[in-house]
Write a protein that holds these residues in place. Structure first.
Motif, PDB file in Angstrom:
ATOM      1  N   ALA A  34       0.833  -1.202   0.000  1.00 44.00           N
ATOM      2  CA  ALA A  34       0.000   0.000   0.000  1.00 44.00           C
ATOM      3  C   ALA A  34       0.868   1.251   0.000  1.00 44.00           C
ATOM      4  N   HIS A  39      -4.644   3.144   4.903  1.00 42.70           N
ATOM      5  CA  HIS A  39      -5.775   2.491   4.230  1.00 42.70           C
ATOM      6  C   HIS A  39      -5.647   0.973   4.173  1.00 42.70           C
ATOM      7  N   GLY A  40      -4.467   0.470   4.451  1.00 39.32           N
ATOM      8  CA  GLY A  40      -4.305  -0.979   4.375  1.00 39.32           C
ATOM      9  C   GLY A  40      -2.842  -1.340   4.247  1.00 39.32           C
ATOM     10  N   TYR A  42      -1.810  -3.723   1.680  1.00 37.89           N
ATOM     11  CA  TYR A  42      -1.589  -3.927   0.246  1.00 37.89           C
ATOM     12  C   TYR A  42      -2.671  -3.204  -0.531  1.00 37.89           C
ATOM     13  N   GLN A  43      -2.436  -3.030  -1.811  1.00 37.96           N
ATOM     14  CA  GLN A  43      -3.497  -2.499  -2.647  1.00 37.96           C
ATOM     15  C   GLN A  43      -3.418  -3.138  -4.036  1.00 37.96           C
ATOM     16  N   ASN A  45      -4.434  -2.258  -8.025  1.00 38.81           N
ATOM     17  CA  ASN A  45      -4.766  -1.064  -8.820  1.00 38.81           C
ATOM     18  C   ASN A  45      -5.474  -1.370 -10.137  1.00 38.81           C
ATOM     19  N   PRO A  78     -12.155  -6.113   1.950  1.00 37.29           N
ATOM     20  CA  PRO A  78     -11.469  -5.048   1.206  1.00 37.29           C
ATOM     21  C   PRO A  78     -12.319  -3.776   1.122  1.00 37.29           C
ATOM     22  N   GLY A  81     -10.708   2.733  -2.247  1.00 41.19           N
ATOM     23  CA  GLY A  81     -10.174   4.062  -1.917  1.00 41.19           C
ATOM     24  C   GLY A  81     -10.010   4.903  -3.163  1.00 41.19           C
ATOM     25  N   PHE A  85      -8.903   2.313  -6.039  1.00 40.54           N
ATOM     26  CA  PHE A  85      -7.916   1.370  -5.507  1.00 40.54           C
ATOM     27  C   PHE A  85      -8.626   0.380  -4.594  1.00 40.54           C
ATOM     28  N   ILE A  86      -8.218  -0.863  -4.647  1.00 34.23           N
ATOM     29  CA  ILE A  86      -8.766  -1.834  -3.698  1.00 34.23           C
ATOM     30  C   ILE A  86      -7.759  -1.985  -2.561  1.00 34.23           C
ATOM     31  N   ASN A  87      -8.200  -1.621  -1.358  1.00 37.35           N
ATOM     32  CA  ASN A  87      -7.303  -1.651  -0.199  1.00 37.35           C
ATOM     33  C   ASN A  87      -7.490  -2.926   0.601  1.00 37.35           C
ATOM     34  N   LYS A  89      -6.360  -5.107   4.056  1.00 40.98           N
ATOM     35  CA  LYS A  89      -5.726  -5.108   5.377  1.00 40.98           C
ATOM     36  C   LYS A  89      -5.559  -6.552   5.835  1.00 40.98           C
TER      37      LYS A  89
END
Ligand code: ARG
Length: 585
Positions: A34, A39-40, A42-43, A45, A78, A81, A85-87, A89
């Protein structure tokens, strides 16, 4: 072990197929660490480019993908954002199992490349009879780090020292020494490098002032290059003298290199010209043989040539690099060639690469990369000098760093009322001093100029080698204090992440393979330094907040596992930077 990134990528690929059909099987979901950790962890895109392709809002695409994801074992639900973007955690339970695999993996999750391939790293490359200067030091340190990192990743590495051993300096030197000190041309050990450099400077002065001397020097080069026995012998002696000096620096830095100087390519230079000529890309310009370049123009906007043969018939630096490139591809079978020099040579390499492409010396399957770096400056922002204003000799510079380290150590021993043997003091001072010089260089973005400061590089706090070495030594001291054998903590004991600082540390430890991959891609060692620095800080925070030896089982062993894992990561990371750790300091 399968890395977090790989697992996530795999799950996303499944979700893409479920969402949009089989055609999307090969699409890269663009999973990465990320950018903003709030926000987390990893993300992904992929929703943004897909939005364009499918003419839908990226946020909508993101939601469709999320609906088809099954990440329950890995992440919290998930979130979306910004523009789409897919955040992600990560769940603590997942981190714990990943850490266990990491612990049991000798290579800390850093996989070897699948396709074996040969890489040449051309670095250090000082010039005979001239002083090896701080620019060469930078090249040596950065080149060594790149070579070590790629080697660890499984590439076969050839470390080449392209020393300048064939230039016009020999004509001047031989002519001059014949006059003032003929013994130097016939007897080994008649010279010390200091003298050699002085002689070079004097001969250069003569060359610039004296027409007759110029003539004689030019003749001497021709004689040498055409193989005259006496000149060859003299040349050998001069080279040996420089070589011994260079070797002292390499020994101190623990850097290994294969010397293959410019002279090596002498027999291949003619062929370069012939080949260029046969392909009709050679043009005569004011008596010199040139290849005209695209994208390089002089002040008045006319195309610039790369000169490959001077009007007197002599070859130059670029010709040698063309010959070397061909040799390295044909004979060495290198798939990638990396050149580490100061940024001042960027044009040289761009031009050589362009001509090599044009002449079909450089197929598209071979990757050539110039790795440029900035200047080394003194604390006054000017060229690095000694206090009395002379240029600094590399040997003195390294010695000085070791001296500073020794003084620091002696002060510390005194204030802690510790007695240590002379051997211990020597070893620690040597390691800390040299590491500090290396680390100070590597921790800068190499493109920028860097300010050389003994005080900064040896500081115990901050992004310095001593700070990192301390973090490692401290972890070793925990095991000594608790009579713990890190090697035998038990493979099957769980790692438990309880405290917040523990979670942070654990998460960070899991990122090492991605950082190394990034260094492989960008050839920026400072990314690794930043990581190790952050890791040390996270470890220190954990250690301040979480009792280790005093906690109850199973937490005690779990924390010891985290300690050891941190130590192993530091040790590996530092080794890729060319720095060896100290068990005690
Ligand atoms: N000897 C050169 C110098 O001191 C560096 C050589 C770099 N390597 C190369 N293949 N041109 O600037």
């Amino acid at each position: 072990m399968t890395s977090i990134n790989e697992q996530l990528t795999h799950e996303f690929q499944d979700a893409l197929v479920k969402s949009f059909g089989e055609n999307f099987k090969e699409v890269d979901p663009q999973v990465g660490l990320a950018r903003d950790l709030r926000h987390g962890d990893y993300q992904a895109n992929i929703a943004l480019p897909l939005g364009k392709k499918l003419s839908k809002k990226p946020r909508e695409i993101a939601q469709i993908i999320i609906n088809n994801l099954s990440l329950d074992n890995i992440c919290e639900t998930p979130t979306i954002g910004g523009p789409g973007f897919i955040n992600l955690k990560l769940k603590t339970s997942y981190l714990e199992t990943q850490l266990k695999s990491l612990y049991n993996d000798q290579r800390l999750g850093i996989e070897k490349i699948k396709n074996f391939s040969k890489v040449i790293v051309d670095f250090s490359s000082p010039n005979i009879a001239k002083e090896m200067h701080v620019g060469h030091l930078r090249s040596t340190i950065i080149g060594d780090c790149i070579a070590r990192t790629l080697e660890f990743l499984g590439y076969q590495i050839l470390r080449l020292n392209h020393v300048g051993d064939w230039g016009t300096q020999f004509g001047m030197l031989i002519t001059y020494l014949k006059e003032v000190y003929p013994d130097a041309l016939t007897q080994p050990d008649a010279l010390e490098i200091g003298d050699l450099v002085d002689f070079y400077k004097q001969s250069k002065k003569r060359f610039d002032e004296d027409k007759k001397f110029q003539e004689a020097a030019r003749e001497a080069v021709v004689k040498l290059q055409s193989g005259d026995a006496e000149s060859r012998k003299a040349w050998q002696l001069l080279c040996d003298q420089s070589r011994r000096e260079f070797q002292q620096i390499y020994d101190r830095l623990e850097v290994k290199l294969t010397e293959r100087g410019e002279s090596f390519y002498n027999p291949y230079l003619d062929d370069v010209i012939q080949s260029l000529d046969a392909q009709e890309i050679l043009e005569k310009d004011q008596g010199a043989q040139c290849v005209f370049l695209e994208g390089f123009t002089n002040k008045s906007g006319d195309p610039l040539p790369l000169i490959v043969q001077k009007s007197d018939g002599g070859y130059n630096y670029a010709t040698t690099d063309l010959a070397a490139l061909r040799y390295r591809i044909k004979e060495d079978e290198a798939k990638r060639i990396i050149y580490v020099t100061d940024a001042g040579q960027s044009n040289h390499f761009a031009q050589v690469f362009q001509v090599a492409k044009k002449a079909n010396f450089l197929p598209d399957t071979i990757e050539v990369t110039h790795v440029p770096f900035g200047l080394v400056k003194g604390e006054d922002g000017k060229k690095l000098k000694t206090r009395s204003g002379e240029t600094i000799k590399l040997k003195d510079l390294l010695d000085e760093a070791i001296n500073y380290a020794r003084k620091d150590l002696e002060n510390r021993l005194q204030s802690e009322d510790r007695q240590e043997s002379e051997d211990f003091i020597n070893h620690v001072a040597q390691t800390v001093g040299i590491s500090a010089v290396k680390y100070a260089d590597l921790s800068q973005n190499r493109i920028s100029d860097y300010i050389f400061s003994y005080d900064k590089m040896l500081a115990l706090q901050g992004n310095t080698a001593p700070y990192m070495l301390y973090a490692y030594a401290r972890i070793q001291s925990i095991s000594r204090e608790g009579n713990i054998d890190y090697e035998n903590l038990g493979e099957n004991r769980p790692i438990i992440l309880e405290d917040k600082t523990e979670v942070e540390l654990g998460k960070y430890l899991l990122q090492v393979s991605e950082i190394i991959k990034e260094v492989e891609k960008t050839l920026l060692p400072n990314r690794l330094c930043d990581y190790l620095y952050e890791l040390s800080k996270k470890f220190n925070r954990f250690y301040e907040n979480c009792p280790v030896l005093k906690s109850e089982e199973p937490l005690k062993t779990s924390r010891l596992l985290l300690c050891n894992l941190t130590a192993r990561t530091l040790k590996l990371g530092l080794s890729l930077l060319g720095i060896s750790v100290l068990e005690r300091m």
